[in-house]
Design an enzyme around this catalytic site. Structure first.
Site, PDB file in Angstrom:
ATOM      1  CG  HIS B 116      -5.996  -3.707  -5.026  1.00  0.00           C
ATOM      2  ND1 HIS B 116      -7.089  -3.044  -5.521  1.00  0.00           N
ATOM      3  CD2 HIS B 116      -6.473  -4.544  -4.074  1.00  0.00           C
ATOM      4  CE1 HIS B 116      -8.180  -3.460  -4.899  1.00  0.00           C
ATOM      5  NE2 HIS B 116      -7.821  -4.375  -4.015  1.00  0.00           N
ATOM      6  CD  GLU B 119      -4.964  -1.894  -8.399  1.00  0.00           C
ATOM      7  OE1 GLU B 119      -5.156  -0.846  -7.754  1.00  0.00           O
ATOM      8  OE2 GLU B 119      -5.797  -2.827  -8.462  1.00  0.00           O
ATOM      9  NE  ARG B 176      -8.278  -7.609  -5.899  1.00  0.00           N
ATOM     10  CZ  ARG B 176      -8.895  -6.502  -6.351  1.00  0.00           C
ATOM     11  NH1 ARG B 176      -8.362  -5.800  -7.318  1.00  0.00           N
ATOM     12  NH2 ARG B 176     -10.038  -6.123  -5.811  1.00  0.00           N
ATOM     13  CG  HIS B 247      -7.548   1.345  -6.443  1.00  0.00           C
ATOM     14  ND1 HIS B 247      -7.559   0.092  -5.863  1.00  0.00           N
ATOM     15  CD2 HIS B 247      -7.921   2.195  -5.448  1.00  0.00           C
ATOM     16  CE1 HIS B 247      -7.923   0.192  -4.596  1.00  0.00           C
ATOM     17  NE2 HIS B 247      -8.150   1.455  -4.313  1.00  0.00           N
ATOM     18  CD  GLU B 321      -9.829   1.126 -10.321  1.00  0.00           C
ATOM     19  OE1 GLU B 321      -8.705   0.793 -10.751  1.00  0.00           O
ATOM     20  OE2 GLU B 321     -10.389   0.518  -9.382  1.00  0.00           O
TER      21      GLU B 321
END
Lengths: 312, 386
Positions: B116, B119, B176, B247, B321
């Site tokens: 993405h 990020e 994104r 991410h 994440e």
């Protein structure tokens, strides 16, 4: 161990000869010691003789037919309807989303350019259907003021409406301890500075692409977040999780009243859809009254996504 | 300068001496030597300055590409660049293959960053990860062992077109998806690469509005970026012990599957290892990372690279994440790059070490047991023969 004539026994030869203990006992002993050491180092495993299979398990591929066979149903919302009821796992999303709503509520009530509230931990939660269209949550959570890094435990109650005629959630939460952080002097100083200034302030892109905010612009970043909290609170459902991605623009407007007035454009990030949603607001702030949102408007913002018109 | 010490032709030595122009040979050699040393240090300093890549700033794609080439130059015996596909805009998708060369086919660890575009902390982590393993294997016996037994395949930026787009200006920063145009009748660009993999594709957590940020594409692996991973990893799936995809934001460690109706067969193991990783993360800077399957702790989704990897049979597949929890979100300040990378490295290393030890210490034990059994079996037959 050499024989008398000087040569060594053929202990490296066929297995059978290895086991003629009388001839080369020490070779066997050495092998035994090596094996014992190996076992000791790696531990006695719960071992089967077969070599390790790195998940050749066919069960790794799940069934191709899902339990709910209705493929035509828009799956996006379907599984969300079966919501957790009763005691909630504080790590799971229903409690986390509800806690985020409490955060937005607390910022509308207690937030300031010098006090910004975030959820730290959800300790426990409970959810139940009150009516067909209303669900009630109870949460125990810890929140903290991001600026002073003080933490407080609070209780909160929320209710969401679902289905047609969606209303903003109702929240009851009391975290009075947060008010004890003394910021009056800083608030007065900020207010006086920009009330009496000859020029109206304006700032863009807080934070910038690299996450930076000039220190004297931080209070305006906070104000943008606070004003956005009213919107995020209004827009929240059990299927959303909002954060402010950026304050694109905050501009001071002239006013005769006893407050500062701002025009503000913020970008909200909604986690479940992963969308960036643009909102414009007109709001006021004073140390006495806090933030009051006068107008808010959602902006359609497609242009950065749209392809240029085809030329051929 | 030193040339003048060689003497002045045309003037007799006696005269040179008298005029203070004649120097002893040793002094001349010293002078040359000193100059040479000075020259070397200048070159050395320049080399050192060039090598001082700032891992705690965000870098545009051109700098990341140069950095990859520099890693190969600095560690030619351990690092190679492997190009394994092209983006929609025809840029090479590359990874760094890192490991000690044993001449045999080795088991592998996969790490990808930047699926993405917005990020940014993820590509920063991949660069830090590479630096870290290359630094520690020379002094840390465990890392050296792992470098011998496995190869690390690290893709610093997978969605290169998207990443470059986010660097254009402040208004593109929050992009994104990739930059493919999608279907003909679509008014918008981009497919969500992490919904495009062939893993329960198009079922949950997607929107078929092609302007949506979770648009899964026209079909599984329709996107060249997803296809590149599918082909590269898919043709080598038996070597991979572990697949990590990085991410932000949210501070989570996610285990497969994203679909609420499916559970990975080794879910318990994944949760145990994931929680171990979260604990390792917490020990570094006290940050809490929540561990769980995506439909439990975040939201249901389908077509993720993690789910696809798990379905290929790669046993330990996780999504990280990274920071933060929403205060800065995608725009994590640069002064948080270092602590974020340090804690994430600790977590990733926990998983990698587990994956490695499961295969390699286990193999040692198995060999030992096999030998024992042969010995015992033969001992029985031997005894009867004697």
């Amino acid at each position: 161990m050499a024989f008398k004539d000087g040569h060594f026994p053929a202990c490296a030869l066929p297995l059978k000869s290895l086991l003629v203990f009388s001839q080369c006992p020490f070779e066997i002993m050495r092998l035994v010691v090596v094996l014992a050491v190996l076992m000791g180092v790696s531990g006695i495993p719960d071992v089967t003789i077969s070599p390790p299979t790195a998940s050749a398990d066919t069960s790794a591929h799940p069934n191709s037919i899902p339990e709910t066979a209705d493929e035509s149903e828009q799956m996006e919302g379907a599984e969300e309807d079966v919501m957790a009821t009763g005691e909630l796992n504080p790590n799971h999303y229903p409690a986390r989303r509800a806690a985020q709503v409490v955060q937005h509520y607390l910022n509308t009530r207690y937030g300031s350019p010098f006090r910004l509230i975030g959820v730290q931990t959800v300790h426990s939660g409970n959810a139940e259907d009150v009516t067909d269209s209303r669900r009630k949550y109870q949460l125990e959570l810890s929140v903290n003021d991001i600026i002073s890094n003080t933490t407080q435990t609070c209780s909160a109650e929320l209710s969401f409406t679902k289905g047609k005629g969606q209303q903003p959630p109702e929240v009851k939460a009391s975290c009075e301890e947060l008010l004890k952080i003394d910021i009056k002097a800083q608030e007065e100083a900020l207010y006086q500075k920009y009330k009496t200034s000859q020029t109206l302030m304006s700032a863009q892109y807080l934070p910038d692409s690299h996450g930076h905010i000039k220190p004297d612009m931080e209070p305006f970043w906070h104000l943008g977040i606070l004003a956005s909290s009213f919107i995020m609170l209004n827009e929240s459902t059990e299927n959303t999780l909002y954060n402010v991605a950026q304050v694109a623009n905050i501009t001071q407007l002239t006013t005769e009243e006893d407050h500062l007035e701002f025009d503000c454009h913020t970008l909200l990030h909604e986690m479940v859809s992963q969308e960036i949603i643009h909102w414009k607001m007109l709001f006021t702030w004073s140390p006495a009254e806090g933030v009051k949102v006068l107008q808010m408007k959602r902006l359609p913002h497609r242009h950065e996504r749209e392809k240029s018109p085809k030329t051929n | 300068m030193c040339i003048s010490l060689l003497g002045f032709p045309g003037i007799s030595k006696a005269d040179q001496y008298r005029q203070g122009l004649y120097f002893h040979k040793e002094t001349m050699l010293n002078c040359l030597g000193m100059s040479f040393v000075l020259l070397l240090s200048a070159v050395g300093a320049a080399t050192v300055e060039r090598a001082q890549y700032d891992y705690y700033k965000y870098h545009p794609m051109s700098e990341i590409t140069s950095w990859m080439e520099q890693m190969v130059k600095d560690h030619p015996d351990v690092v190679t660049v492997v190009k394994y596909g092209k983006t929609y805009e025809s840029r090479d998708i590359s990874l760094l293959k890192i490991g000690l060369n044993t001449g045999k086919e080795k088991k592998a660890i996969w790490v990808d960053c930047g699926i993405h575009a917005r990020e940014w902390i993820a590509p920063a982590f991949c660069q830090y990860f590479v630096r870290e393993i290359l630094q520690t294997y020379k002094t840390d016996a465990k890392m050296e062992e792992m470098m011998k037994n496995v190869d690390f395949y690290v893709t610093p930026v997978l969605n290169i077109d998207g990443y470059i787009y986010t660097w254009e200006n402040e208004t593109t920063r929050l992009w994104r998806k990739n930059r493919s145009p999608g279907p003909e009748d679509c008014a918008c660009y981009g497919t969500d690469l992490n919904r495009n993999f062939d893993a329960n594709w198009g079922t949950v957590g997607v929107s078929f509005d092609c302007c949506s940020n979770t648009y899964p594409g026209t079909k599984p692996a329709s996107e060249p970026e997803a296809k590149a991973v599918t082909e590269f990893v898919g043709s080598r799936k038996d070597i991979f012990l572990c697949f990590l995809t990085i991410h932000s934001y949210g501070q989570l460690i996610l285990v497969p599957y994203g679909h609420p109706n499916y559970t990975a067969p080794n879910y318990d193991e994944l949760m145990m290892v994931g929680k171990g990783a979260a604990e390792a993360v917490w020990k570094v800077h006290g940050m809490n990372y929540t561990v769980g399957a995506s439909p439990d702790v975040l939201y249901a989704n389908s077509g993720s690279s993690r789910d696809w990897a798990r379905m290929q049979g790669i046993p330990l597949t996780f999504t990280f994440e990274l920071r933060d929890n929403g205060t800065y979100g995608f725009k994590l300040p640069e002064d948080q790059i270092q602590p974020t990378c340090e804690e994430a490295y600790s977590g990733a290393l926990h998983i990698i070490t587990y994956a490695h030890d499961k295969t390699f210490s286990g193999a040692v034990a198995n060999a030992a047991v096999t030998l024992w059994s042969i010995l015992l079996a033969a001992g029985v037959t031997g005894a009867t023969l004697m």
